[in-house]
Write a protein that holds these residues in place. Structure first.
Motif, short mmCIF file in Angstrom:
data_model
loop_
_atom_site.label_atom_id
_atom_site.label_comp_id
_atom_site.label_asym_id
_atom_site.label_seq_id
_atom_site.Cartn_x
_atom_site.Cartn_y
_atom_site.Cartn_z
N CYS A 8 0.87 -1.16 0.00
CA CYS A 8 0.00 0.00 0.00
C CYS A 8 0.91 1.21 0.00
N MET A 9 0.69 2.15 -0.91
CA MET A 9 1.54 3.33 -1.02
C MET A 9 0.68 4.59 -1.11
N ALA A 10 1.06 5.57 -0.31
CA ALA A 10 0.45 6.90 -0.40
C ALA A 10 1.59 7.89 -0.61
N THR A 11 1.42 8.80 -1.54
CA THR A 11 2.47 9.76 -1.81
C THR A 11 1.85 11.12 -2.15
N GLY A 12 2.64 12.18 -1.97
CA GLY A 12 2.19 13.53 -2.31
C GLY A 12 1.33 14.17 -1.24
N PHE A 13 1.41 13.70 0.00
CA PHE A 13 0.59 14.28 1.05
C PHE A 13 1.40 15.25 1.92
N TYR A 14 0.67 16.21 2.49
CA TYR A 14 1.24 17.19 3.41
C TYR A 14 0.10 17.67 4.30
N PRO A 15 0.26 17.80 5.57
CA PRO A 15 1.46 17.64 6.39
C PRO A 15 1.87 16.19 6.55
N ARG A 16 2.95 15.98 7.28
CA ARG A 16 3.63 14.69 7.39
C ARG A 16 2.78 13.61 8.07
N ILE A 36 7.71 7.26 7.14
CA ILE A 36 7.26 8.36 6.30
C ILE A 36 8.50 9.04 5.73
N LEU A 37 8.58 9.08 4.40
CA LEU A 37 9.76 9.60 3.73
C LEU A 37 9.43 10.88 2.97
N THR A 81 6.49 17.25 -0.12
CA THR A 81 5.40 16.41 0.37
C THR A 81 6.03 15.13 0.90
N TYR A 82 5.19 14.17 1.27
CA TYR A 82 5.69 12.94 1.88
C TYR A 82 5.09 11.71 1.22
#
Length: 118
Positions: free
Chosen positions: A16-24, A46-47, A53-54
């Motif tokens: 499962c991958m989530a990317t491009g989110f902010y805040p951390r 969290i990278l 973004t993260y």
């Protein structure tokens, strides 16, 4: 949500991958059959992304014979409600048909070439 077979160990790795989110701050959980949280998930945490973004990935390993439903739940302040994505097993049948058709076309070309029609 995607899967990757591990043929050496006869397992399937679900990611499962989530990317491009902010805040951390984010909460990501694998759930089996809608109720059992999977506490054996692996993550590198969290990278950061280059655009400030993260991203996060969580993986679990399951037996290929396992027919239960696996769902990734993601909760983040940017979402109106918790995101839920259920894993659907890849269909080996479709891949098999594509490979079979490709092999048949190749054989047909070889036969036609051998008898001088191409």
């Amino acid at each position: 949500v995607y899967d990757r077979p591990d043929l050496e160990r006869n397992l399937i790795t679900l990611t499962c991958m989530a990317t491009g989110f902010y805040p951390r701050a984010v909460d990501m959980t694998w759930v089996r059959d809608g109720k059992t949280q999977m506490h054996n998930a692996h993550t590198d945490g969290i990278l950061p992304n280059e655009d400030e973004t993260y991203q996060i990935r969580k993986t679990i390993e399951i037996n290929p014979e396992d027919k239960r439903n696996y769902t990734c739940w993601v909760d983040h302040s940017s979402l109106e409600k918790q995101l839920s994505v259920t894993w659907a097993p890849s269909s080996g049948f479709k891949v098999g048909i594509i490979v079979a058709v490709g092999v048949l076309v190749l054989i047909l070309i070889l036969v036609l070439t051998a008898i001088g029609f191409v």
